[in-house]
Design a protein around this motif. Sequence first.
Motif, PDB file in Angstrom:
ATOM      1  N   THR A   1       0.817  -1.215   0.000  1.00  0.00           N
ATOM      2  CA  THR A   1       0.000   0.000   0.000  1.00  0.00           C
ATOM      3  C   THR A   1       0.848   1.260   0.000  1.00  0.00           C
ATOM      4  O   THR A   1       0.430   2.304  -0.521  1.00  0.00           O
ATOM      5  CB  THR A   1      -0.967   0.001   1.200  1.00  0.00           C
ATOM      6  N   ASP A   2       2.071   1.181   0.555  1.00  0.00           N
ATOM      7  CA  ASP A   2       2.935   2.355   0.608  1.00  0.00           C
ATOM      8  C   ASP A   2       3.460   2.733  -0.769  1.00  0.00           C
ATOM      9  O   ASP A   2       3.431   3.904  -1.162  1.00  0.00           O
ATOM     10  CB  ASP A   2       4.105   2.103   1.573  1.00  0.00           C
ATOM     11  N   TRP A   3       3.933   1.734  -1.533  1.00  0.00           N
ATOM     12  CA  TRP A   3       4.428   2.089  -2.866  1.00  0.00           C
ATOM     13  C   TRP A   3       3.281   2.425  -3.803  1.00  0.00           C
ATOM     14  O   TRP A   3       3.434   3.274  -4.707  1.00  0.00           O
ATOM     15  CB  TRP A   3       5.353   1.017  -3.432  1.00  0.00           C
ATOM     16  N   LYS A   4       2.124   1.801  -3.612  1.00  0.00           N
ATOM     17  CA  LYS A   4       0.992   2.118  -4.472  1.00  0.00           C
ATOM     18  C   LYS A   4       0.505   3.548  -4.232  1.00  0.00           C
ATOM     19  O   LYS A   4       0.119   4.254  -5.181  1.00  0.00           O
ATOM     20  CB  LYS A   4      -0.136   1.115  -4.241  1.00  0.00           C
ATOM     21  N   SER A   5       0.517   3.989  -2.982  1.00  0.00           N
ATOM     22  CA  SER A   5       0.157   5.385  -2.692  1.00  0.00           C
ATOM     23  C   SER A   5       1.169   6.338  -3.310  1.00  0.00           C
ATOM     24  O   SER A   5       0.808   7.381  -3.858  1.00  0.00           O
ATOM     25  CB  SER A   5       0.086   5.608  -1.178  1.00  0.00           C
ATOM     26  N   ARG A   6       2.444   5.986  -3.208  1.00  0.00           N
ATOM     27  CA  ARG A   6       3.503   6.822  -3.791  1.00  0.00           C
ATOM     28  C   ARG A   6       3.408   6.856  -5.312  1.00  0.00           C
ATOM     29  O   ARG A   6       3.590   7.894  -5.941  1.00  0.00           O
ATOM     30  CB  ARG A   6       4.872   6.275  -3.378  1.00  0.00           C
ATOM     31  N   ALA A   7       3.107   5.725  -5.933  1.00  0.00           N
ATOM     32  CA  ALA A   7       3.030   5.663  -7.391  1.00  0.00           C
ATOM     33  C   ALA A   7       1.783   6.355  -7.932  1.00  0.00           C
ATOM     34  O   ALA A   7       1.805   6.957  -9.006  1.00  0.00           O
ATOM     35  CB  ALA A   7       3.059   4.207  -7.851  1.00  0.00           C
ATOM     36  N   GLY A   8       0.672   6.291  -7.178  1.00  0.00           N
ATOM     37  CA  GLY A   8      -0.570   6.876  -7.638  1.00  0.00           C
ATOM     38  C   GLY A   8      -1.103   6.181  -8.880  1.00  0.00           C
ATOM     39  O   GLY A   8      -0.614   5.131  -9.293  1.00  0.00           O
ATOM     40  N   SER A   9      -2.093   6.770  -9.502  1.00  0.00           N
ATOM     41  CA  SER A   9      -2.656   6.203 -10.722  1.00  0.00           C
ATOM     42  C   SER A   9      -1.810   6.521 -11.944  1.00  0.00           C
ATOM     43  O   SER A   9      -1.903   5.849 -12.974  1.00  0.00           O
ATOM     44  CB  SER A   9      -4.087   6.708 -10.931  1.00  0.00           C
ATOM     45  N   ARG A  10      -0.960   7.552 -11.827  1.00  0.00           N
ATOM     46  CA  ARG A  10      -0.059   7.920 -12.921  1.00  0.00           C
ATOM     47  C   ARG A  10       1.056   8.809 -12.357  1.00  0.00           C
ATOM     48  O   ARG A  10       0.870   9.503 -11.353  1.00  0.00           O
ATOM     49  CB  ARG A  10      -0.807   8.673 -14.021  1.00  0.00           C
ATOM     50  N   PRO A  11       2.234   8.817 -12.996  1.00  0.00           N
ATOM     51  CA  PRO A  11       3.328   9.669 -12.530  1.00  0.00           C
ATOM     52  C   PRO A  11       2.960  11.148 -12.612  1.00  0.00           C
ATOM     53  O   PRO A  11       2.268  11.584 -13.539  1.00  0.00           O
ATOM     54  CB  PRO A  11       4.474   9.332 -13.498  1.00  0.00           C
ATOM     55  N   GLY A  12       3.399  11.907 -11.607  1.00  0.00           N
ATOM     56  CA  GLY A  12       3.164  13.344 -11.606  1.00  0.00           C
ATOM     57  C   GLY A  12       1.807  13.769 -11.110  1.00  0.00           C
ATOM     58  O   GLY A  12       1.470  14.952 -11.124  1.00  0.00           O
ATOM     59  N   GLU A  13       1.020  12.826 -10.634  1.00  0.00           N
ATOM     60  CA  GLU A  13      -0.308  13.142 -10.123  1.00  0.00           C
ATOM     61  C   GLU A  13      -0.197  14.054  -8.895  1.00  0.00           C
ATOM     62  O   GLU A  13       0.679  13.870  -8.044  1.00  0.00           O
ATOM     63  CB  GLU A  13      -1.012  11.845  -9.748  1.00  0.00           C
ATOM     64  N   ALA A  14      -1.061  15.046  -8.818  1.00  0.00           N
ATOM     65  CA  ALA A  14      -1.033  15.972  -7.692  1.00  0.00           C
ATOM     66  C   ALA A  14      -1.434  15.266  -6.404  1.00  0.00           C
ATOM     67  O   ALA A  14      -2.245  14.338  -6.410  1.00  0.00           O
ATOM     68  CB  ALA A  14      -1.964  17.150  -7.952  1.00  0.00           C
ATOM     69  N   LEU A  15      -0.862  15.725  -5.288  1.00  0.00           N
ATOM     70  CA  LEU A  15      -1.147  15.155  -3.977  1.00  0.00           C
ATOM     71  C   LEU A  15      -2.065  16.074  -3.184  1.00  0.00           C
ATOM     72  O   LEU A  15      -2.260  17.239  -3.529  1.00  0.00           O
ATOM     73  CB  LEU A  15       0.156  14.935  -3.213  1.00  0.00           C
TER      74      LEU A  15
END
Length: 341
Positions: free
Chosen positions: A42-56
């Motif tokens: 879950t930690d890397w999936k949160s970091r990766a998001g649905s696509r690179p550069g996605e706003a947090l």
Amino acid sequence: MRAIVYSATGTPDVLRLVERDLPQPGPGEVRVRILVSGVNPTDWKSRAGSRPGEALAFPEVVPNQDGAGTVDAVGAGVERLDVGDRVWTAIAAYGLASGGTAQDYTVLPAERVYPLPDSASFDLGATLGVPAMTAHRALTVAEDGPRRLSPGALAGRVVLVAGGAGAVGHAAIELARWAGATVITTVSGAEKGALASAAGAHHIVNYRDTDAARAIRALAPDGVNLVVEVAPAQNAALNAAVIRTRGSIAVYATTGEPLTLDIRAQMTLNVRYQFQLLYTLGQDLLDAAAADIGAAIDDGALRVGVEAGLPLHRFPLERTADAHAAVEAGVVGKVLIDVAP
């Protein structure tokens, strides 16, 4: 103090080490000096998001939900914890910019911090949050089963743990065995089978070299009471073949593929599918899980290390990106970050 942060989603390279001021706990909060941080999918999936550069949601985010250390400061109104207490964290990063455990100190709501028994290592403490709480929930969702775990709570029941060499699978095997269940697990090879056996599984089924449904039915002629499921789409047919009447299938993960079910077969057996996500579970269930996990630790039922079926892979804080990459690559075992020497 040192902290790992990221400002946008992407590969592990978005993680960077920064210096921050020491945070102060507010009312209802505690500051924890993190000694060991645990990394979960879950930690890397949160970091990766649905696509690179996605706003947090925040300008910077500190990753990692799980960790262990000592209480360093206590805010007003906190009565359950004191300075110096050994503790472990649960969902530390959820909804918080700076709650994650990939840093020297984290300030968290007191309800996300639990006492770590003196008999437990900080390594064990850093593996409890996501894996053990998820496993506890999976083992307590059956319609006819217990809502809490203790020795004998699952006596007479057969539990099938899919992927017994994973962190959640490992915790599910240990907790189910502690609670008195007969534990069957499926694995993809001999090495993972050895780890699941070391964790305490009674029976190992290698689904790559045998007819898994036939093997499981031979071990449990009446079917299994409960399935702890990591890959529901891939295992739907297997689960339908081995589940007993009024059995439950607790789903805690997915590979992203659509789940197709034979509805009539599920209806005929009155099967229950229970989907679960730790973040929206509710504080009452998290607290119950933490209490039972503490009791299991006191009984020596929860262990880590290769001899216990969960190899440990260690990284220093400055190599958090490598730790995330290892989990993302599917390393077998548990990845830990040594935050303090």
